[in-house]
Design a protein around this motif. Structure first.
Motif, mmCIF file in Angstrom:
data_model
loop_
_atom_site.group_PDB
_atom_site.id
_atom_site.type_symbol
_atom_site.label_atom_id
_atom_site.label_comp_id
_atom_site.label_asym_id
_atom_site.label_seq_id
_atom_site.Cartn_x
_atom_site.Cartn_y
_atom_site.Cartn_z
ATOM 1 N N THR A 12 0.810 -1.294 -0.078
ATOM 2 C CA THR A 12 -0.026 0.072 -0.178
ATOM 3 C C THR A 12 0.991 1.345 -0.094
ATOM 4 O OG1 THR A 12 -1.956 -1.095 1.187
ATOM 5 C CG2 THR A 12 -1.763 1.354 1.337
ATOM 6 N N GLN A 13 1.989 1.164 0.918
ATOM 7 C CA GLN A 13 2.744 2.314 0.822
ATOM 8 C C GLN A 13 3.565 2.602 -0.615
ATOM 9 O OE1 GLN A 13 5.481 2.522 4.189
ATOM 10 N NE2 GLN A 13 6.617 4.103 3.562
ATOM 11 N N CYS A 14 4.163 1.364 -1.002
ATOM 12 C CA CYS A 14 4.820 1.711 -2.104
ATOM 13 C C CYS A 14 3.975 2.216 -3.407
ATOM 14 C CB CYS A 14 5.436 0.431 -2.559
ATOM 15 S SG CYS A 14 6.837 -0.129 -1.476
ATOM 16 N N THR A 15 2.521 1.829 -3.248
ATOM 17 C CA THR A 15 1.724 2.251 -4.556
ATOM 18 C C THR A 15 1.368 3.422 -4.278
ATOM 19 O OG1 THR A 15 0.811 -0.155 -4.492
ATOM 20 C CG2 THR A 15 -0.505 1.497 -5.464
ATOM 21 N N THR A 16 1.088 3.787 -2.994
ATOM 22 C CA THR A 16 0.822 5.383 -2.784
ATOM 23 C C THR A 16 2.025 6.229 -3.212
ATOM 24 O OG1 THR A 16 -0.337 4.745 -1.122
ATOM 25 C CG2 THR A 16 0.217 7.113 -1.022
ATOM 26 N N GLU A 17 3.201 5.745 -2.750
ATOM 27 C CA GLU A 17 4.386 6.573 -3.540
ATOM 28 C C GLU A 17 4.489 6.676 -4.825
ATOM 29 O OE1 GLU A 17 7.788 4.755 -1.859
ATOM 30 O OE2 GLU A 17 7.253 5.199 0.526
ATOM 31 N N LEU A 18 4.184 5.451 -5.719
ATOM 32 C CA LEU A 18 4.471 5.790 -7.064
ATOM 33 C C LEU A 18 3.194 6.516 -7.719
ATOM 34 C CD1 LEU A 18 5.071 4.280 -9.816
ATOM 35 C CD2 LEU A 18 3.436 2.469 -9.401
ATOM 36 N N MET A 19 1.915 6.576 -7.029
ATOM 37 C CA MET A 19 0.955 7.289 -7.486
ATOM 38 C C MET A 19 1.305 8.922 -7.268
ATOM 39 S SD MET A 19 -2.578 5.401 -6.417
ATOM 40 C CE MET A 19 -3.647 6.481 -7.405
ATOM 41 N N ILE A 20 2.336 8.883 -6.268
ATOM 42 C CA ILE A 20 2.514 10.397 -5.945
ATOM 43 C C ILE A 20 3.619 10.676 -7.184
ATOM 44 C CG2 ILE A 20 3.823 12.022 -4.473
ATOM 45 C CD1 ILE A 20 2.225 10.355 -1.955
ATOM 46 N N ALA A 21 4.456 9.809 -7.312
ATOM 47 C CA ALA A 21 5.599 10.219 -8.233
ATOM 48 C C ALA A 21 5.114 10.414 -9.708
ATOM 49 C CB ALA A 21 6.775 8.946 -8.306
ATOM 50 N N ARG A 22 3.957 9.576 -10.042
ATOM 51 C CA ARG A 22 3.360 9.831 -11.416
ATOM 52 C C ARG A 22 2.272 10.801 -11.622
ATOM 53 N NH1 ARG A 22 6.192 6.900 -15.448
ATOM 54 N NH2 ARG A 22 7.243 5.266 -14.425
ATOM 55 N N GLY A 23 2.183 11.630 -10.426
ATOM 56 C CA GLY A 23 1.341 12.720 -10.439
ATOM 57 C C GLY A 23 -0.250 12.220 -10.540
ATOM 58 N N LEU A 24 -0.372 11.090 -9.859
ATOM 59 C CA LEU A 24 -1.797 10.610 -9.837
ATOM 60 C C LEU A 24 -2.392 10.980 -8.426
ATOM 61 C CD1 LEU A 24 -1.380 7.131 -11.408
ATOM 62 C CD2 LEU A 24 -2.257 9.340 -12.467
ATOM 63 N N ALA A 25 -1.539 11.391 -7.510
ATOM 64 C CA ALA A 25 -1.955 11.866 -6.090
ATOM 65 C C ALA A 25 -1.048 12.980 -5.590
ATOM 66 C CB ALA A 25 -2.045 10.597 -5.079
ATOM 67 N N ASP A 26 -1.722 13.562 -4.656
ATOM 68 C CA ASP A 26 -0.833 14.681 -4.004
ATOM 69 C C ASP A 26 -0.549 14.428 -2.891
ATOM 70 O OD1 ASP A 26 -0.073 17.106 -2.830
ATOM 71 O OD2 ASP A 26 -1.840 18.363 -3.642
ATOM 72 N N SER A 27 0.611 14.502 -2.553
ATOM 73 C CA SER A 27 1.337 13.880 -1.255
ATOM 74 C C SER A 27 0.676 14.765 0.201
ATOM 75 C CB SER A 27 2.892 14.012 -1.228
ATOM 76 O OG SER A 27 3.000 15.283 -1.321
ATOM 77 N N ASP A 28 -0.007 15.908 -0.003
ATOM 78 C CA ASP A 28 -0.353 16.916 0.841
ATOM 79 C C ASP A 28 -1.983 16.652 0.967
ATOM 80 O OD1 ASP A 28 2.175 17.980 1.467
ATOM 81 O OD2 ASP A 28 1.875 19.452 -0.210
ATOM 82 N N HIS A 29 -2.408 16.052 0.121
ATOM 83 C CA HIS A 29 -3.957 15.652 0.255
ATOM 84 C C HIS A 29 -4.247 14.207 -0.178
ATOM 85 C CE1 HIS A 29 -3.315 20.047 -0.398
ATOM 86 N NE2 HIS A 29 -4.535 20.092 0.301
ATOM 87 N N LEU A 30 -3.611 13.493 0.612
ATOM 88 C CA LEU A 30 -3.998 11.933 0.055
ATOM 89 C C LEU A 30 -5.350 11.408 0.671
ATOM 90 C CD1 LEU A 30 -0.557 10.318 1.118
ATOM 91 C CD2 LEU A 30 -1.466 10.725 -1.161
ATOM 92 N N ARG A 31 -5.908 12.209 1.630
ATOM 93 C CA ARG A 31 -7.234 11.719 2.214
ATOM 94 C C ARG A 31 -7.264 10.272 2.465
ATOM 95 N NH1 ARG A 31 -11.789 15.517 -0.834
ATOM 96 N NH2 ARG A 31 -10.680 17.432 -0.268
ATOM 97 N N SER A 32 -8.206 9.362 1.978
ATOM 98 C CA SER A 32 -8.523 8.288 2.147
ATOM 99 C C SER A 32 -7.872 7.304 1.267
ATOM 100 C CB SER A 32 -9.873 7.981 2.084
ATOM 101 O OG SER A 32 -10.580 8.194 1.022
ATOM 102 N N LEU A 33 -6.685 7.909 0.436
ATOM 103 C CA LEU A 33 -6.096 7.017 -0.795
ATOM 104 C C LEU A 33 -5.567 5.532 0.140
ATOM 105 C CD1 LEU A 33 -5.299 6.255 -3.425
ATOM 106 C CD2 LEU A 33 -3.174 7.948 -3.279
ATOM 107 N N PRO A 34 -4.634 5.659 0.956
ATOM 108 C CA PRO A 34 -4.098 4.781 1.355
ATOM 109 C C PRO A 34 -4.904 3.691 2.123
ATOM 110 C CG PRO A 34 -2.798 6.491 2.171
ATOM 111 C CD PRO A 34 -4.130 7.215 1.581
ATOM 112 N N SER A 35 -6.049 4.163 2.603
ATOM 113 C CA SER A 35 -7.070 3.205 3.440
ATOM 114 C C SER A 35 -7.822 2.381 1.827
ATOM 115 C CB SER A 35 -8.305 4.028 4.096
ATOM 116 O OG SER A 35 -7.604 4.607 5.355
ATOM 117 N N ARG A 36 -8.013 3.179 1.179
ATOM 118 C CA ARG A 36 -8.723 2.375 0.050
ATOM 119 C C ARG A 36 -7.854 1.421 -0.756
ATOM 120 N NH1 ARG A 36 -13.632 4.267 -1.464
ATOM 121 N NH2 ARG A 36 -14.371 6.375 -0.740
#
Length: 282
Positions: A230-254
């Motif tokens: 989950t953590q690595c996928t979240t980092e990948l999404m941030i790196a690829r511009g698919l998520a904002d590290s300052d506004h992850l909200r419920s992304l890790p939980s999902r």
């Protein structure tokens, strides 16, 4: 048990577990250490109490678990599938059976030996956790998010609140009864691999289909591995511009809930981890 306040409840829980044939108790960051009130309330469960593990974090407690349940009196934000204690017992036994070909009697025999863990075909332990929360407010949303399923005990809707040790007794009783019935009645039928549970989300009735994986050629991943993915996928999404590290909200939980629902095995975990790692490097 998470962040327990009263040491007596730890002892009462040990007694409840011993009565129902369970033996492995872990206490996460208790507010007070085990004391004489714990011992007096443990009664016949004194050996379980003496062997109880005290750990600082919930992550440490469930790191090696492949299947996690959490007792909760109500659905929370981003709810997991909600099951009754009987449904939880069925899922547990099916999970064990389908990983190593055990029958119910084998589970009973291993459960009766307090120093024996149930192993899969590869010789690795099969670890299943049930989380119970604080006396005054149960588990937090963050803690509930670690669970694959939420267990709800039928109770008075005006006051569906049990003492934590009583909740342990009730859930453990259903598990013991289900396994005993499984053996006594010679039950060999595998339940349908799809169970539908109603949940209340945003005041709308939604149907959540729960798939119970039937055949395993590799052991299931642990909770620690799921959180790492989950953590690595979240980092990948941030790196690829698919998520904002300052506004992850419920992304890790999902992402964590998605991982729980698809029930990855070790080979699948290795494939996805390698893919994510490669994409992070590129």
């Amino acid at each position: 048990m998470v962040n327990t306040t009263l040491p007596a409840n730890i002892g009462s829980t040990a007694r409840a577990m011993h009565t129902m044939g369970l033996s492995r108790l872990t206490v996460v960051d208790p507010k007070h250490p085990i004391d004489e009130t714990s011992i007096s309330h443990a009664a016949g469960g004194s050996e379980i109490l003496a062997a109880a593990q005290i750990v600082p974090t919930l992550e440490a407690a469930i790191a090696d678990c492949q299947l996690v349940f959490a007792a909760s009196s109500r659905s929370r934000h981003l709810p997991r599938p909600v099951v009754t204690p009987t449904q939880a017992a069925k899922i547990m036994l099916d999970f064990i059976d389908n990983q190593n070909g055990f029958d119910g009697q084998s589970v009973i025999n291993q459960q009766a030996a307090s120093d024996t863990q149930i192993l899969n075909d590869n010789g690795s332990p099969i670890n299943i956790a049930i989380l119970f929360g604080r006396e005054d407010r149960g588990l937090t949303n963050e803690e509930l998010a670690y669970a694959d399923y939420h267990i709800q005990i039928d109770a008075n809707p005006d006051y569906p609140v049990l003492n934590v040790a009583s909740a342990v007794q009730v859930v453990a009783s259903f598990i013991f009864t289900y396994i005993q019935g499984h053996v006594t009645n010679g039950v060999t039928d595998t339940p349908s691999n799809v169970e539908t549970h109603e949940i209340d989300a945003n005041s709308e009735q939604l149907m959540l289909h729960t798939y119970i994986r039937q055949q395993w050629d590799e052991p299931a991943i642990t909770q620690q591995q799921l959180q790492q993915l989950t953590q690595c996928t979240t980092e990948l999404m941030i790196a690829r511009g698919l998520a904002d590290s300052d506004h992850l909200r419920s992304l890790p939980s999902r992402l964590s809930r998605l991982g729980s629902r698809i029930q990855l095995d070790q080979k699948e975990y290795q494939l996805l981890s390698a893919l994510v790692a490669k994409l992070l490097k590129d």
